[in-house]
Structure formats: C-alpha cells, structure tokens
Design a protein around this motif. Structure first.
Motif: not given
Lengths: 342, 360
Positions: A130-150
């Motif tokens: 869906d476009g430019p994205t960040l992925w960070t690891v959450n507390r359960t060790g899984e990746w969360d994706s964060v879609q950037l607002p552009w």
C-alpha cells in the motif's frame, strides 16, 4: 582427440560477473556504525523455517565450521538485532545466528530499502503493497507494519533527538521528511510531514543520521537531521554497517560517533566495520577481525574455511560468533561460522 | 555464422555515436544512418547495459516490446570483457586490446581470466590495471569535453581489478539494491551534461547458472524488464538500452573435454564457443579434429576484431594463431575452462551476436 571423463573439479572457479564482493576502501571522514539493536530474539510467530540445517554445528571455537548454504546471488544483509535480513532467491529472509533462514514475516513487503535502529528497537523500511511502509517488532515478537502518510517512497530512517525521522519522496517525487515521536503505545498518528531540499541520491540511514551521494559531485553528504548536509570527499558506505572513517597520519585510524575508542585496524584495506554489542568488527581481504578496545585484534582468517576459493566473502558478525558467506558453487553461497568461545 | 559489424551496426558504433553527439567526435565509426536516427539527442544520455540479454531473449518480453527498435552486434568474441572494453574505450578490440574472456597476456606470460584477473588456476594476475586500456578512455575524453561520465554498478564491483581497468576517469556510483540502482541512475541522469552508464548483471548470471529454460532465468529477465520500465518512467532525457552478448544453453553431452596431453604444447584461451590457440596452428588443428569445430587462420579472423588507427601496442603478441568456432550445440573445453555452467556464449551464432537496441 576428445576425452570424455568423469566430472572433475575445474581448477578455474570461474564465476560470472554477478557475484558480489565487498572490497571497499575505508578512506576518510567522520563516523558512524549501524546500531546494535538487541530485539528480535526469536522467530516471529507465523513464520516458517524453510532451510533447516542438516547438522547444526557444535559450538566449537577456533576455526570456521560449515553451517549451511543460501541460494542467493545478492545478499544485501541488514542487521536487525541478533539476526540479518537478507535478500535471497526465495525473497526477503531472516538469517539467524545458527545459520538457518526463515521467512521474514514482513507482511505486505514488496521491496526492502533498509533497516535502522531506534534504541533497542529495529525498524525495517521499504515499499509495501500500500505504499511506503515501516515495520517494527511488537511485544509478541511479530512485525507490525506502519503505512507512512504519503504515496511515493521511503529512502532512509534515523533517530533524531529521540524522534523517528523518515526521508522519502512523495507521489510527484519531491523530497519530504516525516517526523514522529517514538510511540510507546504503538500508534503512529502524529506525523509531521514537510518538504525538504533534495539531499542527493542513494540516501541511506546510519546511526545518528543520514548519508547520501551528491547529485552534482563525486562526494558523500552526511546529515544528522535530514536538513543540513555536509560534504565529505571520502567515506565508506557498506550495506551492512554504514561507516564513516577518519584517516590520520601514515596509518589510518577510524573514529566512531559516540564512542571514545580510536580504532587502529591491523591491516588495510578495510572493507567494512561493525559495532555489535560494543565489540568492533572489521573485514579485510583475507580475514575478519574483532576487538574490544580497537587496538588489540583477534584474527579469523578466511583461508581456513575450506571450500572457499575466491576472495568474495561477506562477513556477518553476531554477538558471540561470526559468519562468513562465500560462493563455492555456481549460484550457491556457503556459510561458515566461527564461535568466539569463552 | 554472423561476423559482427564494427563499422556501423555494432555496440562500439553505438558508443561512438553517443560520444559524437556529446563531444562532436569519436574514435570508432558511428552508427549507420538508419540506426542513428532511432537514438534521440539530449543534454545527457543514459545507457543501460543488461549483461547477457541477447536480442532473441528480449523479444516477447512485454516491458521491452515498445522499446526494442533494432538489433546491434556484440563484438567478437561475444563476451562481457570485450564488450565492456569497447564501451569504456569507444574503440574496437583491435584498439583496446581485450581479446576474450580468457586472454593471453604476453607481458605477464600467463592466460588471464580478465573478469577477475586471475589465472585459470585461480592465482591473481598482478598487472597495472589502471593502464590496461591504452590511451584515453571514453570517460576521459568525455570529461575533457565537459561531459561528466558516471557508471552505476553493483557495489561489489567497486575497486575490483576489472573496474579499475575499465572505469579510469569515470565516477563510479556503487549501489546495493535494485531500488538504489534505479534511483541513482534516474537521479544522476537528470542533470545536464552527463553520460550515465548503468550496468545490470543478473540476466547473465541466471543464464550461466540455470539456463534459459529455468525459472531463475525467467525471473531475472522479468526483473530486468521491470527495471527498464521503471527507468522509462523516470528518465526524462535519452534512454538507450543494450547488452554485451546473448546466451545459449548446452547439454552435458555437448561439452567436449579436451584432455589430450599434447594440448599442453600450445597455449589455449578465448571462450569455449570461440577457442583460441597460440603455437603450432597445424598441431592445434590436429588436436581439434573430430570436434566439429570450424577452424580459422589469422588472415581469416583478423578482421573480426575490427579496425583501429592505433592498434593496441601488444596486439600482435596477444593475438591467437588459430580460432576454433565450436559447432552448434557443442563447447570446446580445454583444461582450466569452466565446464559446470548451463549457459555459454562467446561464439558467432546469431543468438550470441545479436543484441537489442532499446530506446526508452
């Protein structure tokens, strides 16, 4: 006069031009290392092991031990905290310290641009579905994706005064930056986005800021905040440990940002430099070296890794071991591990 | 057998044409008029070279379809080092002196794999890499004329002996991923007064290792085509694409291992598709009897290396006494030649010689 004979090993381990070597010279300037994130201690849930080792190596120190193989031509490894994100023929994978690979678990990923650290956390960034994205690891060790607002791209991510700063381009390919405080609640809804001057090309994240190549001159640019850029004629940039180094006197030394140690490499050229858990690693053409103080060095010679024939190694240091990857067969890269021991 | 043109329809002529447009002069003949009119003019020119993508391999690929305007010829022998030296010098092999993948270097007294500057046994060949291309390189001539030359390449090639030899005078932009390759190429080509040369190796690697019928090869071609498409979207000025040679697959049964002890009385080099020998040509012919190869004496193959007013000073000593073109479906493999691959090139079949002229 043709002799047909059983298969033999050709003395010429000739390979096509596509295999990467990592032999860049460290020459100049101020510098930095990719961070030392410590998260991602295990496999994110829902991921599958696809290349298990036939025989896991015993934790024997003092020599290179065969560890496995990767089907890959270009690895582009990125340190994500006790593991490397690599590009293999099977897609983006995680290479763990035991030499096994697993699916990355980066949902919606189309193309990895890079990885950076924010304190103990790791941020992977690139193009998602869906476009430019960040992925960070959450507390359960899984990746969360964060879609950037552009819509457009994300080029680099760094930590500036505790905030996450993202450099990218919008849908018209105009340069922009996005800034967001690290969200302890995991909600990314306070982006401050603004246009910036074009910094250059091939913008990369480093610990403490950004580096880029100048669009107008054969030089590097570095920036702590993505706004002000300073030119440097020589700088080592490596996909694993983005590094800038200082040359002084007749014997070059390296200086790291945020680190009092002056690093005096035992030999030159140095192709790459890492700081993993406060331990310094360098790679030279024939060996990997590690040091706790930047002066006394321990040598891990590559020629002891039997089966390797060329000089095309990629060093992947971990907390308590180092791995080297090198081509031994066409299209295959073998892994060897050296355990540091007590 | 297709003897490559070096006088108007070859890769070297494309380079000469671009040089002439940017500087007003060139050392080699420029393109024939029907080809030249396909290449657009502009303040900057971006040339993309897909290693191993022969014209027949680009046909039928959707992303290339609208761009494939004509066919050019790779130089003889049809291999990367010869083609890249033709690009880097803007001259034929007779001028730049790179005569093959494995070539005889008389001043060092060894046969060298020029891709890596090692002997067939893997020993480093130490020579003055910076001086390997004689005279001014294309990059130096462009720079003298006020044009900035830049090459965009995988970072692993930075500082290698071959890169040192080929890119003297050229800004070397190392990239580490596809997205960086696209960004660097498109962004650097957006400045006026530049010649940006972007090199992409993956098709060749996949064709060598896995062959043209493999999934890995199809994936590599699709990848290359998408890169080309993305450059078309982003490069505003003239965008030209081509290759250095084509590829053919070979069965194990076609790999002719030449292991007669008498082989050691001659020096063998070149490629498995275009084997070269120095020494007693009659003896070489005797040793190659039964292989089905076509044998050519010096007076027959000399022109294949093109023409140049100032031939390489060591040319005569580097030249073979005999060239053997392998028969269709076969490879000639003396000891030290790589026999593990699926795809090969170097010969003069249409699939090896014909390379695409892509216009973005």
């Amino acid at each position: 006069m043709i002799v047909r004979e059983a298969p033999e090993e050709s003395p010429q381990q000739d390979r096509p031009a596509g295999l990467l070597t990592s032999t860049l010279l460290v020459l100049g300037a101020v510098a930095v290392l990719a961070g030392t994130g410590t998260s991602l201690t295990g496999a994110p849930a829902g991921t599958a092991e696809i290349e298990p080792l036939a025989d896991a190596p015993a934790a024997e120190s003092g020599r290179w031990l065969p560890t496995g193989a990767i089907n890959a031509r270009f690895l582009s490894p990125r340190w994500i905290g006790n593991a490397y994100l690599i590009e293999s023929d099977a897609g983006t994978m995680i290479l763990r310290p035991d030499g096994s690979t697993m699916e990355s678990g980066l949902h919606g990923l189309e193309d990895v641009r890079g990885a950076s650290t924010h304190g103990p956390a790791t941020i992977v960034f690139g193009r998602g579905v869906d476009g430019p994205t960040l992925w960070t690891v959450n507390r359960t060790g899984e990746w969360d994706s964060v879609q950037l607002p552009w819509q457009g791209s994300v080029q680099a991510v760094a930590t500036v005064d505790g905030d996450v700063v993202v450099l990218g381009t919008d849908h018209d390919r105009e340069w922009i930056s996005g800034r967001h405080p690290w969200p302890d609640d995991g909600i990314w809804d306070e982006w401050v986005v603004r246009p910036i001057d074009p910094p250059g090309t091939v913008v990369r994240s480093v610990d403490g800021g950004f580096v880029a190549r100048s669009l107008t001159a054969d030089e590097y640019l570095i920036s702590e905040d993505g706004n002000e850029w300073l030119p440097f004629a020589t700088l080592l940039i490596h996909p694993v440990g983005e590094v800038a180094a200082v040359e002084s006197g007749t014997r070059p030394t390296l200086r790291l940002v945020g680190d009092d140690r002056v690093i005096t490499p035992p030999e030159w050229p140095v192709s790459a430099l890492w700081r993993i858990d406060d331990r310094i690693w360098i790679q030279t053409p024939r060996a990997a070296w590690w040091s706790d103080d930047g002066w006394r060095w321990n040598r891990l010679p590559f020629d002891q890794a039997s089966g390797f024939v060329g000089g095309l190694y990629i060093l992947l240091p971990f907390s308590d071991r180092a791995m080297i990857v090198g081509p031994t067969e066409m299209g295959r890269r073998d892994l060897y591990t050296w355990f540091l021991g007590d | 057998m297709l003897i490559p043109s070096t006088t108007g329809r070859g890769l070297v002529n494309l380079i000469a044409d671009i040089e002439r447009r940017l500087t007003g002069s060139s050392l080699a003949d420029h393109l024939d008029a029907d080809l030249a009119e396909l290449v657009p003019d502009g303040d900057s020119v971006c040339l993309v070279l897909f290693d191993g993508l022969g014209a027949s391999q680009a046909v039928g690929v959707d992303e290339f379809a609208g761009s494939l305007k004509a066919v050019l010829h790779a130089p003889f022998p049809t291999t990367t080092t010869v083609s890249l030296a033709s690009v880097a010098s803007g001259r034929t092999a007779r001028g730049h002196g790179v005569l093959g993948h494995l070539m005889w270097l008389p001043s060092e007294g060894v046969v060298a794999n020029v891709l890596k500057f090692v002997t067939p046994a893997g020993q480093p060949v130490r020579t003055q890499y910076e001086a390997f291309i004689p005279g001014q390189t294309l990059w130096e001539r462009l720079r003298a004329a006020g044009i900035e030359p830049i090459t965009v390449q995988p970072g692993g090639f930075a500082g290698s002996p071959l890169s040192t030899a080929l890119y003297r005078g050229c800004r070397f932009e190392a990239v580490w991923s596809k997205s960086e390759w696209i960004d660097a190429t498109a962004q650097l080509a957006s400045e006026p007064g530049r010649f940006v040369f972007a090199y992409w190796p993956d098709v060749d690697v996949a064709a060598h290792v896995s062959g043209r019928s493999s999934a890995a090869y199809r994936h590599a071609v699709t990848d290359a085509a998408r890169l080309w498409q993305r450059l078309r979207e982003r490069v505003a000025g003239p965008l030209v694409g081509t290759a250095d040679h084509g590829h053919l697959d070979y069965r194990e049964s076609g790999k002719l291992l030449l292991r007669d002890q008498s082989m050691d009385s001659l020096t063998w080099f070149g490629d498995s598709r275009a084997l070269m020998a120095r020494g007693d040509a009659a003896k070489a012919a005797e040793l190659l009897a039964g292989t089905g190869a076509r044998l050519f004496a010096a007076e027959e193959f000399s022109d294949w290396f093109g023409f140049d007013d100032s031939p390489h000073p060591e040319l005569n000593e580097r030249m073979p006494d005999l060239v053997a073109l392998a028969a269709d479906d076969t490879l000639l493999l003396p000891r030290g030649f790589d026999k593990r691959l699926v795809g090969y090139h170097g010969g003069l079949s249409r699939a090896e010689v014909e390379i695409p002229l892509l216009i973005g």
